[in-house]
Every structure is written in structure tokens, then in C-alpha cells.
Design a protein around this motif. Structure first.
Motif, PDB file in Angstrom:
ATOM      1  N   ILE A 121       0.930  -1.140   0.116  1.00  0.00           N
ATOM      2  CA  ILE A 121      -0.132  -0.003  -0.078  1.00  0.00           C
ATOM      3  C   ILE A 121       0.880   1.346  -0.159  1.00  0.00           C
ATOM      4  N   LYS A 122       0.360   2.242  -0.457  1.00  0.00           N
ATOM      5  CA  LYS A 122       1.157   3.651  -0.662  1.00  0.00           C
ATOM      6  C   LYS A 122       0.562   4.651   0.047  1.00  0.00           C
ATOM      7  N   LEU A 123      -0.591   4.374   0.731  1.00  0.00           N
ATOM      8  CA  LEU A 123      -1.478   5.336   1.634  1.00  0.00           C
ATOM      9  C   LEU A 123      -2.067   4.854   2.599  1.00  0.00           C
ATOM     10  N   LEU A 124      -2.077   5.386   3.727  1.00  0.00           N
ATOM     11  CA  LEU A 124      -2.933   4.830   4.961  1.00  0.00           C
ATOM     12  C   LEU A 124      -3.540   5.992   5.336  1.00  0.00           C
ATOM     13  N   ALA A 125      -5.082   6.107   5.375  1.00  0.00           N
ATOM     14  CA  ALA A 125      -5.773   7.095   5.577  1.00  0.00           C
ATOM     15  C   ALA A 125      -6.611   6.744   6.796  1.00  0.00           C
ATOM     16  N   ASN A 126      -6.873   7.536   7.901  1.00  0.00           N
ATOM     17  CA  ASN A 126      -7.532   7.540   9.288  1.00  0.00           C
ATOM     18  C   ASN A 126      -8.849   8.291   9.007  1.00  0.00           C
ATOM     19  N   ALA A 127      -9.777   7.656   9.171  1.00  0.00           N
ATOM     20  CA  ALA A 127     -10.940   8.480   9.351  1.00  0.00           C
ATOM     21  C   ALA A 127     -11.377   9.387  10.639  1.00  0.00           C
ATOM     22  N   LEU A 128     -10.950   8.812  11.624  1.00  0.00           N
ATOM     23  CA  LEU A 128     -11.190   9.553  13.115  1.00  0.00           C
ATOM     24  C   LEU A 128      -9.944  10.132  13.807  1.00  0.00           C
ATOM     25  N   GLY A 129      -9.680  11.179  13.316  1.00  0.00           N
ATOM     26  CA  GLY A 129      -8.571  11.755  14.152  1.00  0.00           C
ATOM     27  C   GLY A 129      -7.342  11.291  13.430  1.00  0.00           C
ATOM     28  N   SER A 130      -6.257  11.687  14.211  1.00  0.00           N
ATOM     29  CA  SER A 130      -4.884  11.266  13.819  1.00  0.00           C
ATOM     30  C   SER A 130      -4.701   9.939  14.394  1.00  0.00           C
ATOM     31  N   PRO A 131      -3.728   9.010  13.569  1.00  0.00           N
ATOM     32  CA  PRO A 131      -3.605   7.753  14.182  1.00  0.00           C
ATOM     33  C   PRO A 131      -2.657   7.920  15.159  1.00  0.00           C
ATOM     34  N   PRO A 132      -2.393   6.927  16.134  1.00  0.00           N
ATOM     35  CA  PRO A 132      -1.223   7.001  17.047  1.00  0.00           C
ATOM     36  C   PRO A 132       0.023   7.074  16.279  1.00  0.00           C
ATOM     37  N   ALA A 133       0.688   7.536  17.260  1.00  0.00           N
ATOM     38  CA  ALA A 133       2.331   7.877  16.995  1.00  0.00           C
ATOM     39  C   ALA A 133       3.057   6.742  16.404  1.00  0.00           C
ATOM     40  N   ASP A 134       2.896   5.620  16.913  1.00  0.00           N
ATOM     41  CA  ASP A 134       3.667   4.323  16.561  1.00  0.00           C
ATOM     42  C   ASP A 134       3.095   3.732  15.227  1.00  0.00           C
ATOM     43  N   VAL A 135       2.003   4.107  14.919  1.00  0.00           N
ATOM     44  CA  VAL A 135       1.363   3.546  13.785  1.00  0.00           C
ATOM     45  C   VAL A 135       1.855   4.561  12.586  1.00  0.00           C
ATOM     46  N   VAL A 136       1.991   6.114  12.842  1.00  0.00           N
ATOM     47  CA  VAL A 136       2.566   6.641  11.792  1.00  0.00           C
ATOM     48  C   VAL A 136       3.959   6.336  11.571  1.00  0.00           C
ATOM     49  N   ALA A 137       4.683   5.921  12.568  1.00  0.00           N
ATOM     50  CA  ALA A 137       6.046   5.643  12.456  1.00  0.00           C
ATOM     51  C   ALA A 137       6.209   4.333  11.506  1.00  0.00           C
ATOM     52  N   ARG A 138       5.507   3.528  11.962  1.00  0.00           N
ATOM     53  CA  ARG A 138       5.322   2.327  11.131  1.00  0.00           C
ATOM     54  C   ARG A 138       5.189   2.318   9.633  1.00  0.00           C
ATOM     55  N   ALA A 146      -5.033  11.902   6.927  1.00  0.00           N
ATOM     56  CA  ALA A 146      -6.168  11.976   7.724  1.00  0.00           C
ATOM     57  C   ALA A 146      -7.229  13.187   7.627  1.00  0.00           C
ATOM     58  N   LEU A 147      -8.553  12.730   7.924  1.00  0.00           N
ATOM     59  CA  LEU A 147      -9.612  13.701   7.620  1.00  0.00           C
ATOM     60  C   LEU A 147      -9.670  14.749   8.609  1.00  0.00           C
ATOM     61  N   ALA A 148     -10.204  16.081   7.921  1.00  0.00           N
ATOM     62  CA  ALA A 148     -10.254  17.183   8.891  1.00  0.00           C
ATOM     63  C   ALA A 148     -11.505  18.167   8.351  1.00  0.00           C
ATOM     64  N   GLY A 149     -12.196  18.448   9.521  1.00  0.00           N
ATOM     65  CA  GLY A 149     -13.471  19.353   9.027  1.00  0.00           C
ATOM     66  C   GLY A 149     -13.086  20.870   9.305  1.00  0.00           C
ATOM     67  N   SER A 150     -11.926  21.154   9.941  1.00  0.00           N
ATOM     68  CA  SER A 150     -11.598  22.507  10.207  1.00  0.00           C
ATOM     69  C   SER A 150     -10.171  22.691  10.144  1.00  0.00           C
ATOM     70  N   ALA A 151      -9.781  24.063  10.153  1.00  0.00           N
ATOM     71  CA  ALA A 151      -8.338  24.374  10.296  1.00  0.00           C
ATOM     72  C   ALA A 151      -7.759  23.935  11.529  1.00  0.00           C
ATOM     73  N   ARG A 152      -8.225  24.034  12.650  1.00  0.00           N
ATOM     74  CA  ARG A 152      -7.813  23.479  14.084  1.00  0.00           C
ATOM     75  C   ARG A 152      -7.650  22.053  14.021  1.00  0.00           C
ATOM     76  N   HIS A 153      -8.321  21.294  13.439  1.00  0.00           N
ATOM     77  CA  HIS A 153      -8.432  19.769  13.376  1.00  0.00           C
ATOM     78  C   HIS A 153      -7.271  19.452  12.472  1.00  0.00           C
ATOM     79  N   ALA A 154      -7.043  20.091  11.373  1.00  0.00           N
ATOM     80  CA  ALA A 154      -6.010  19.657  10.372  1.00  0.00           C
ATOM     81  C   ALA A 154      -4.411  20.188  10.926  1.00  0.00           C
ATOM     82  N   ARG A 155      -4.533  21.265  11.729  1.00  0.00           N
ATOM     83  CA  ARG A 155      -3.179  21.516  12.553  1.00  0.00           C
ATOM     84  C   ARG A 155      -3.068  20.531  13.432  1.00  0.00           C
TER      85      ARG A 155
END
Lengths: 369, 369
Positions: free
Chosen positions: A137-154, A164-173
Motif C-alpha cells: 500500500i502507498k497510503l494509509l488514511a484514518n477517518a477518526l482523528g490522527s492515528p497513534p504515533a507508533d502507527v505513523v512511524a510504522r 487524515a480527515l479534517a473538518g476544520s483548520a484547527r483539526h488539520a493543524r
């Protein structure tokens, strides 16, 4: 339709297609887009493995991705039975009464409801990841907030980009600060979980908030003109979900549901908590009306609501009880008026994009004709 | 930024600016856009004549227009007193209690409330038209449905184009059938009265529904990138209202309100019936919260609600009672972060449009650099 991100991922068009159906995901990648398979319905890792193997065999080395649902908050040691016990009796009775009012038959004994809470739990998502990371796979998307740090690292160790999905600029940051590579800005008009801010306003806000991270625009996009609009707003690609539901490759649970989607107008959706407990855009039905009525019991918080209604949704789909039959879908449902192949959707999209570019050049006085 | 419509009207940019302030309307036309003065606050024809004369003197022959509020349904022989008598006592008490809870002082004796019901009545709009047609206006817009057939005919006799706002394709087709020349497709994210369908979805639907009539896109547009997006969707121009509120030429009733607008984010608006009885997007305030609360009395239908709250709105503005202070404004309020001149808004818009065109050409592989 080439952006830095589409070049980085090695796809012909900056068109990302989210779908729960392996045949659709594979067809999107074959058509030059980037297919993203939704994993939430896979509770058994071997089923996910089977379907990823199948996609792999279909795409001839073209890239594709996976979308998981990892809750932002970790819940340790909670079983489905624990969650079941938190559902008030009055809510169970409301479900029974509403189904009875429309004469919805019971499932046969031993028949499983289609949607289990487990698909939303972290351990299930982690089992899915073990399978996914064994595939290219070339992309892992998460629909509920940011995934845990170890998953991002993996993911990064494997050379997999994380979205990751965001509905506001705050969420995106928050996503940017969590090391996410791509933000999907999901506007109000999108199908599924959405916020209140429309794509026209949300896209440039998120682009500015996380610059220089790439942003994909989601919500209200089903045509090439809409893709051109999203790209003009600063997106590096478009993220489409609804438009694939009425493709010939899709495997919706009922022909009646396909008919309802093809007949629906852009005003026939509603942002309701009826399905999961969080506001999610879906077809407006007698079922959402019942939940959203002022004298209803009110939806329970996630994940209780999803568990409460899982069997009801399965029964409504199985027996095609038309007034109650719905699905998450965005406002572009109004333009989904006939079944097309995935290839035809992508062809129409790229042709519409070229028309929109011609048009905008004429308006800017840069016509090359 | 030139379309067939902007050429027909003889303006440099296909940018239409709606504003209640004559100085803003004149500055928009002077800057190469098309200024449209909102007439609803003019109950005395001589005041409208004075302000149109003033605009006329400012614009050096450049075109401008007028926006009136003619109700779709004609109400014969109903006076303001008749309407007053239809307001329930409980609603009057709710207004009194809410104002008292925030310590809002009374007006001094004889002081008029700023907003009268009469501005919404057909006879007032007809008096406005008599004045307007004595001026060389080029566009007459109506915010409430299609204007009556005789008004359309009178406008056409004078060579004045008629525009009307629509929140759905169905609504737009009704305008076309009534002989309207231009449809303003007003998306969910717009300030003021809006429907549920976002600009990204609504614009192409309305363009297709009324083809070949020109469509202006409204809602979510404050930058050149957003203008480019709207034009890519098939609009022949953009219709902006909110962005002018924080221009140096605007005459908002209170500095505190300007500060609130500059501080607000895109998530700080709400679509509420609190102001007029119909859903209108505005700043979310303690006032809208009180009206929208489940235990509130609920807003009255138009025009009762507007009459009920007119004095309260005047008092809140006069005494700058910050928690209650609001105004109609769209979701782009999040990007209105500093005061600019009207000329600077138009310059930023045209520069942003050119940047967006460059960007879309690069993505389409048509880069000329």
C-alpha cells in the motif's frame, strides 16, 4: 490532472477514490486514479488479506491505499458486551417500535447483523494494519482523528504516506503536529462524517493552515468542473466517495438502494447522528426523520449508536424496506442519475476538468483557441 | 475576469458586490466591479433618491444596480399594526427577558428602532422602484423570489436586467419561467438567507437548470481563488456580500461589531431563524443561541419575527452589548481578518484569480511559464 502529490504517488490523475468495495478500488487505480479501500467492515484479518491480494492482482503494480478507522482515544479492555450494557432500554424500544411501524421482518436465527462495533475498535484496526503493511500500500488514511504515533512511524518506515480527515483548520493543524503527511479537508456537503464548514471555505483555510503539507479536497466533488474548482482552491487532489456508489462495479446491498440513490436530488440528504452517533451526511429517510424528530429519544454517542442500530440497518437492507433504506452519501447524489463504470466516471471527470480549464482561461483572457 | 455577462454590463471584472452602504457600492463600481445597493433599509423614497444621486455622482458613468426585497406573495391592505397584533405575548416577553438578562438599556423616548417591517412590504419596494427607474441602474435584483411580472416588464422596458436569488435548481427554474435574466445561486455557506445546498454543488446544478441564462455564484466567495472556483463551476460571475462588511468604506453601526467580525472564525456563524423568521446565516451570538435553544419559544414566521426583534436589534447595536451583537455574514468571515479598502479587496481578488489560473494551468500541463 497532475499535482506534486499525484506525481509523488505515481498516478496519472490527482483523483483519490474512497470506497468500501475492492472491485471499485481496483478499478479506480486501473483508471489512473488512486483507489482507497475502506477497511471498517473487515473484522476478520483473513478477509482483508483476501481482498487486498485480489486488488493487488488487479492493479498491475499501480498504487492504492487503505482507509482505517482508529479512534483518537484508546479504550483498553472494553468488550462489545460492555458497550451493549451501556445502551438504555428506552432506545432499544424506540428501535423496535420504529421497525415494527414499517413492518420490518426479523433476521433468521443465527444470521449476523452486518455491522459490528468491533470494526471501530483499535485492536481490530491494528490487526488490519498488520495485514495491510504486508501489502505494497502507498497510503494509509484514518477517518477518526490522527492515528497513534507508533502507527505513523510504522507507516513511514514502510514508505507509506499517512492521510487524515479534517473538518476544520484547527483539526488539520492537530494532524500536522501528529506527523500526518496529507490532510483530507472534508466539507459540509460530503457524505459520511462532516463538520459545518463548506468545501469552498474549508479547502483554502486548511491549505493555509498546514502549508506546505498537501491537502485533498472532499465534499461536493463528483465532476471535473468540481475537481477544477477544488484544485483552484489550493488542493493537491480531490477525494471522492459518493460518486462510486452507483458505479457498475459497486456492490451495494440492495437494488432498491441503488434506485433511491439514482432518484435522489441534492436536497435529499441530511446530516444526522442516526447512523453512528456523530453527524454524518446520508440519504434522508423515514429512519433519519424518526431519530431527528424533536420527540425522538436522540441519538446515543459513538460508538453506542452504531451498535444499537447495526441489526436494524441489516434488516432494513435485507428486506429492502424502502422508506427506511438509506446510506451515507454527499449532496452530489443529485447528479448521480445513471449507473456508469468506474472508468467512465474517471473519463468524464478528466474531460470535465479540461473543459473547466478552457473556460477559466477564456475568462482570464488567456484563450489558446 | 471577463465573462459574457460582464461584457454585456460593461464592467472590467465579473465581480458583483452586494452592500447596504452607498459608499461601498460606489467604490465597487469604481474599482471595476458591479456595485449593487441593498434597498431594504430605505423606507423613505427621498433617502433612496439622495443616495442613488450620490452614487451616480461617484461612479463616472460606470454601471451599478439595486437590490430590493419584494415578497413573492402579495399582501393587500395589511398595515404594520395588523402584523404587530399577530405577535404572541409570550414571544414579546421572551425578547424582554433576554434583553434584561444582558442588561440592555431602553431606547430614549421617541427614538425609532432602525429596522421597520415596512421595508419588506411590496408598496415600499414599489416606491423604491419608482426612484430607481429614474436612475440609470443596469441591474435590479430581488432577494425574495421572482419579482411580479409587471416589475420585470418595466425593468426590461428600461433596459435593466433582472436578477433573483435561488437556493435550489427548482427555485432557479421558477425564476427562469418568470422571465428573470440572471440567477444568483446562493449556497449554504453564504451570509443572510440560505438553503441547505453548498455552493460547490448548487452552482453547476443551477447553471444546468437554467441554461443558457447566466448564473452568479454566491456563498463562500471572498478571495480570487474562490472566484476562480466558482467560475470553473460554470458561473458567469461572483456575487459577494460579506467581504465588504469590514472594508474601510463600510458603515457598520458599531466598532464592537467590526471587532467581532475581524475576530470570528469560519465556524462562528449559524444558520438561524432569529433575525427574520427564515433561516439566515449570521454571527453566532448569545442572541441566536437563546432563540435556537430547545427550550426557547421558537422564531415566528416572516415577517413577524423581524418586526418582533427590530427594536431589540437597534438597542443591542446602539449600546454595543457584545454577547448579543451580531450581523448576517457568511462562513468567509474567518478570512476577514483586517480592514481593507474596497479597491484593495478587488485588487486582492483579481490577483488571487490570476494565481489560481496559473495553478490550474500547471495542474493541467498547460503551463506557459
Amino acid at each position: 490532472m497532475q499535482t506534486e502529490l499525484s506525481k509523488q504517488l505515481g498516478v496519472e490523475h490527482a483523483v483519490f477514490g474512497f470506497t468500501p468495495f475492492p472491485a471499485v478500488a481496483a478499478a479506480i487505480s486501473r483508471a489512473g486514479g488512486f483507489g482507497v479501500l475502506g477497511a471498517v467492515r473487515y473484522t476478520a484479518p483473513d478477509e482483508l488479506k483476501r481482498d487486498l491480494d485480489w486488488i493487488e492482482a488487479q492493479v498491475d503494480g499501480r498504487p492504492y491505499g487503505l482507509d482505517v478507522v482508529m479512534p483518537a482515544k484508546k479504550v483498553e479492555g472494553v468488550t462489545e458486551a460492555d458497550v451493549e450494557a451501556m445502551i438504555p432500554e428506552g432506545h432499544r424500544q424506540f428501535v423496535k417500535n420504529t421497525l415494527a411501524a414499517y413492518g420490518v421482518p426479523e433476521l433468521t436465527v443465527g444470521e449476523a447483523s452486518g455491522w459490528r462495533i468491533t470494526g471501530w475498535m483499535e485492536q481490530v484496526a491494528r490487526n488490519q494494519l498488520d495485514v495491510a503493511f504486508d501489502h505494497p500500500i502507498k497510503l494509509l488514511a484514518n477517518a477518526l482523528g490522527s492515528p497513534p504515533a507508533d502507527v505513523v512511524a510504522r507507516a513511514h518506515d514502510k514508505g507509506v504516506l499517512v492521510a487524515a480527515l479534517a473538518g476544520s483548520a484547527r483539526h488539520a493543524r492537530k494532524h500536522r503536529d501528529a506527523g500526518i503527511d496529507i490532510v483530507v479537508a472534508q466539507g459540509y456537503e460530503a457524505g459520511g462524517h462532516t463538520g459545518e464548514i463548506a468545501t469552498m471555505v474549508l479547502t483554502p483555510e486548511v491549505v493555509e493552515a498546514v502549508d506546505p503539507l498537501p491537502v485533498l479536497a472532499a465534499g461536493g466533488i463528483g465532476s471535473g468542473e468540481q475537481a477544477a474548482a477544488a484544485l483552484a482552491l489550493g488542493a493537491q487532489g480531490v477525494w471522492l466517495g459518493s460518486v462510486w456508489l452507483t458505479t457498475t462495479e459497486a456492490e451495494l446491498p440492495s437494488p432498491a438502494l441503488v434506485r433511491k440513490l439514482l432518484a435522489a436530488g441534492s436536497g435529499d440528504t441530511v446530516r444526522s447522528r442516526a447512523l453512528t452517533g456523530k453527524p454524518a451526511r446520508q440519504l434522508r429517510t423515514a429512519w433519519t426523520d424518526a431519530w431527528d424528530a424533536p420527540d425522538g429519544p436522540g441519538a446515543l454517542p459513538m460508538p453506542l449508536q452504531g451498535l444499537l442500530v447495526a441489526e436494524a440497518v441489516t434488516r432494513i437492507q435485507k428486506y429492502e424496506v424502502e422508506p427506511l433504506l438509506g446510506t451515507p452519501v454527499g449532496q452530489i447524489v443529485g447528479r448521480m442519475t445513471g449507473e456508469r463504470s468506474v472508468q467512465a466516471v474517471v473519463d468524464d471527470l478528466t474531460r470535465g476538468f479540461e473543459r473547466a480549464v478552457d473556460r477559466i482561461n477564456r475568462i482570464a483572457g488567456r484563450s489558446q483557441q
